[in-house]
Design a protein around this motif. Sequence first.
Motif, PDB file in Angstrom:
ATOM      1  N   GLY A   1      75.872  -0.040  66.871  1.00  0.00           N
ATOM      2  CA  GLY A   1      75.310  -0.012  68.215  1.00  0.00           C
ATOM      3  C   GLY A   1      74.640  -1.314  68.613  1.00  0.00           C
ATOM      4  N   PRO A   2      74.482  -1.541  69.937  1.00  0.00           N
ATOM      5  CA  PRO A   2      73.807  -2.737  70.445  1.00  0.00           C
ATOM      6  C   PRO A   2      72.297  -2.660  70.230  1.00  0.00           C
ATOM      7  CG  PRO A   2      74.433  -1.295  72.249  1.00  0.00           C
ATOM      8  CD  PRO A   2      75.023  -0.697  71.008  1.00  0.00           C
ATOM      9  N   ALA A   3      71.623  -3.794  70.441  1.00  0.00           N
ATOM     10  CA  ALA A   3      70.184  -3.903  70.156  1.00  0.00           C
ATOM     11  C   ALA A   3      69.363  -2.944  71.012  1.00  0.00           C
ATOM     12  CB  ALA A   3      69.724  -5.341  70.378  1.00  0.00           C
TER      13      ALA A   3
ATOM     14  N   GLU B   1      65.891   2.005  71.282  1.00  0.00           N
ATOM     15  CA  GLU B   1      65.560   3.316  71.819  1.00  0.00           C
ATOM     16  C   GLU B   1      65.767   4.402  70.757  1.00  0.00           C
ATOM     17  OE1 GLU B   1      64.421   6.216  74.631  1.00  0.00           O
ATOM     18  OE2 GLU B   1      64.122   4.041  74.466  1.00  0.00           O
ATOM     19  N   LEU B   2      66.803   4.256  69.949  1.00  0.00           N
ATOM     20  CA  LEU B   2      67.072   5.240  68.898  1.00  0.00           C
ATOM     21  C   LEU B   2      65.962   5.244  67.853  1.00  0.00           C
ATOM     22  CD1 LEU B   2      68.987   7.299  67.618  1.00  0.00           C
ATOM     23  CD2 LEU B   2      70.184   5.400  66.509  1.00  0.00           C
ATOM     24  N   SER B   3      65.481   4.053  67.475  1.00  0.00           N
ATOM     25  CA  SER B   3      64.402   3.995  66.481  1.00  0.00           C
ATOM     26  C   SER B   3      63.116   4.614  67.031  1.00  0.00           C
ATOM     27  CB  SER B   3      64.162   2.544  66.058  1.00  0.00           C
ATOM     28  OG  SER B   3      63.686   1.768  67.144  1.00  0.00           O
ATOM     29  N   ARG B   4      62.866   4.447  68.347  1.00  0.00           N
ATOM     30  CA  ARG B   4      61.680   5.064  68.953  1.00  0.00           C
ATOM     31  C   ARG B   4      61.802   6.589  68.941  1.00  0.00           C
ATOM     32  NH1 ARG B   4      60.523   7.391  73.460  1.00  0.00           N
ATOM     33  NH2 ARG B   4      62.585   6.960  74.329  1.00  0.00           N
ATOM     34  N   LYS B   5      62.981   7.112  69.287  1.00  0.00           N
ATOM     35  CA  LYS B   5      63.176   8.563  69.299  1.00  0.00           C
ATOM     36  C   LYS B   5      63.030   9.144  67.896  1.00  0.00           C
ATOM     37  CE  LYS B   5      66.195   8.800  73.359  1.00  0.00           C
ATOM     38  NZ  LYS B   5      67.556   9.135  73.860  1.00  0.00           N
ATOM     39  N   ARG B   6      63.510   8.424  66.892  1.00  0.00           N
ATOM     40  CA  ARG B   6      63.364   8.896  65.513  1.00  0.00           C
ATOM     41  C   ARG B   6      61.893   8.951  65.109  1.00  0.00           C
ATOM     42  NH1 ARG B   6      68.442   5.454  62.825  1.00  0.00           N
ATOM     43  NH2 ARG B   6      70.069   7.000  63.370  1.00  0.00           N
ATOM     44  N   ALA B   7      61.131   7.917  65.485  1.00  0.00           N
ATOM     45  CA  ALA B   7      59.711   7.905  65.165  1.00  0.00           C
ATOM     46  C   ALA B   7      58.987   9.046  65.876  1.00  0.00           C
ATOM     47  CB  ALA B   7      59.099   6.555  65.552  1.00  0.00           C
ATOM     48  N   GLU B   8      59.352   9.312  67.122  1.00  0.00           N
ATOM     49  CA  GLU B   8      58.717  10.408  67.860  1.00  0.00           C
ATOM     50  C   GLU B   8      59.053  11.757  67.236  1.00  0.00           C
ATOM     51  OE1 GLU B   8      60.088   9.873  71.816  1.00  0.00           O
ATOM     52  OE2 GLU B   8      58.594   8.341  72.327  1.00  0.00           O
ATOM     53  N   ALA B   9      60.261  11.899  66.704  1.00  0.00           N
ATOM     54  CA  ALA B   9      60.638  13.164  66.060  1.00  0.00           C
ATOM     55  C   ALA B   9      59.762  13.439  64.848  1.00  0.00           C
ATOM     56  CB  ALA B   9      62.113  13.121  65.660  1.00  0.00           C
TER      57      ALA B   9
ATOM     58  N   MET C   1      61.170  -0.392  65.509  1.00  0.00           N
ATOM     59  CA  MET C   1      61.622  -1.699  65.024  1.00  0.00           C
ATOM     60  C   MET C   1      63.066  -2.005  65.437  1.00  0.00           C
ATOM     61  SD  MET C   1      58.855  -2.580  63.679  1.00  0.00           S
ATOM     62  CE  MET C   1      59.365  -4.125  62.944  1.00  0.00           C
ATOM     63  N   GLY C   2      63.756  -1.032  66.029  1.00  0.00           N
ATOM     64  CA  GLY C   2      65.141  -1.276  66.428  1.00  0.00           C
ATOM     65  C   GLY C   2      66.075  -1.358  65.240  1.00  0.00           C
ATOM     66  N   GLY C   3      67.173  -2.100  65.420  1.00  0.00           N
ATOM     67  CA  GLY C   3      68.160  -2.220  64.343  1.00  0.00           C
ATOM     68  C   GLY C   3      67.759  -3.266  63.327  1.00  0.00           C
ATOM     69  N   VAL C   4      67.843  -2.920  62.044  1.00  0.00           N
ATOM     70  CA  VAL C   4      67.508  -3.843  60.952  1.00  0.00           C
ATOM     71  C   VAL C   4      68.616  -3.792  59.909  1.00  0.00           C
ATOM     72  CG1 VAL C   4      65.022  -3.595  61.340  1.00  0.00           C
ATOM     73  CG2 VAL C   4      66.187  -2.060  59.741  1.00  0.00           C
ATOM     74  N   ASP C   5      68.583  -4.763  58.988  1.00  0.00           N
ATOM     75  CA  ASP C   5      69.554  -4.795  57.894  1.00  0.00           C
ATOM     76  C   ASP C   5      68.860  -5.122  56.576  1.00  0.00           C
ATOM     77  OD1 ASP C   5      68.880  -7.397  58.356  1.00  0.00           O
ATOM     78  OD2 ASP C   5      70.930  -8.131  58.572  1.00  0.00           O
ATOM     79  N   THR C   6      67.647  -4.600  56.428  1.00  0.00           N
ATOM     80  CA  THR C   6      66.839  -4.927  55.248  1.00  0.00           C
ATOM     81  C   THR C   6      67.268  -4.167  54.006  1.00  0.00           C
ATOM     82  OG1 THR C   6      65.229  -3.263  55.958  1.00  0.00           O
ATOM     83  CG2 THR C   6      64.828  -5.542  56.631  1.00  0.00           C
ATOM     84  N   LEU C   7      67.964  -3.031  54.174  1.00  0.00           N
ATOM     85  CA  LEU C   7      68.361  -2.215  53.028  1.00  0.00           C
ATOM     86  C   LEU C   7      69.881  -2.145  52.918  1.00  0.00           C
ATOM     87  CD1 LEU C   7      65.855   0.772  53.387  1.00  0.00           C
ATOM     88  CD2 LEU C   7      65.627  -1.266  51.959  1.00  0.00           C
ATOM     89  N   ILE C   8      70.356  -1.968  51.712  1.00  0.00           N
ATOM     90  CA  ILE C   8      71.790  -1.826  51.435  1.00  0.00           C
ATOM     91  C   ILE C   8      72.002  -0.536  50.651  1.00  0.00           C
ATOM     92  CG2 ILE C   8      73.783  -2.828  50.247  1.00  0.00           C
ATOM     93  CD1 ILE C   8      72.533  -5.558  50.629  1.00  0.00           C
TER      94      ILE C   8
END
Length: 380
Positions: A324-326, A331-339, A359-366
């Motif tokens: 997905g785009p930034a 918005e998806l990360s905010r909805k997850r946090a609110e859940a 935090m939006g989209g990240v790639d810190t974990l594999i």
Amino acid sequence: MKRLFVALTFACVSLAGMAQDAGMTDKYSVSTNSFWNNWFVQGGMAWEAWYGNYEDGMNLSKSPFKKFRSNPGVSVALGKWFTPGLGLRTKVQGIWGKSVWDGDNAGNGNKYWLLNEHVLFNLSNIFCGYDENRVWNFIPFVGAGIGRSCTYNRYAMGLSVGILNEFWVSKRLAVNFEIGWNRYESDICGMPADVGAGIMNHPNHVYAEVGVTFNLGKKTWKKTPDVDAIMSLSQSEIDALNAQLADERMENERLNNELAKAQDGREAAVEKEFVAAPVSVFFNINKAKIASRRELVNVKAIADYAIDNNATLIVTGYADSATGPADFNRELSRKRAEAVADELVEMGVKRDNIKIEAMGGVDTLIPPSYNRRVTVEIAK
């Protein structure tokens, strides 16, 4: 009669156009039913007429709407739909007719029958998508067959084309309106061999018919399961469980270190370490619904601590940047946090003691699926 026939033909064409502009449904694949399902029988009463090219030069009007050409008729048919858009039908029609091939016997009777095999194309399902609740189906057909004149004891081969309209009044019963054209060899009307020599002497049979269709066996079609979506969902659940297992291993390692420190005589600040260790809750791809409520067990522990100590909790939402785009991921990360925040409130934590971050989209974990999560930790 001529005006009625033309009006009905125009109505069929108009309705066909409307079908592609209105009543559109989502298209999807369907499972093929067993051989014994999706059969149907039909019966009808028709107005029909014969006319042909062999009348050239005989001062006979070719219009099939003339009274001396037309007669009533009947038909029966048996068919099967192999898909929602493609079917076969065997149809028998005829009984009464009028043979007209010279000026002397205009209007003579000619008892006959026509046996045709039709290929049916349900354009309503092909272009608008299958819908088991659709009331009207627009079904052109083409075919070929054989006919016999019982009066003249002659057989002839022919081709056919037409349009069948079905209006369903129940799951089993439909009212039909059908128009068609059959083109046969000259034998079918008893025309002598020396009549019309040198020209195309092919009789044409046209009809307009009203009847009913009755379904036999199963009528509907089941939607084919989306295997890719199922596999994707299953993989997301596996990734979420693997990520949860990795967090639990880290927590295990931390506790083992604390135990080792205590055994060495050093005082462990377990409470501080607990506060420093975030708890993760995982989500499926592009979803803001918690993948497994079992993960809320660890959240409950940190919620109890916050309630007992009136502590502030930081709830941070993440998405994986590979999907997905930034703006969507933010918005998806905010909805997850609110859940997750809503779950904390249900556990007794005050809404004022919850701080939400996206935090939006990240790639810190594999692998990337590990980034589809929310962390909960005590504010320092």
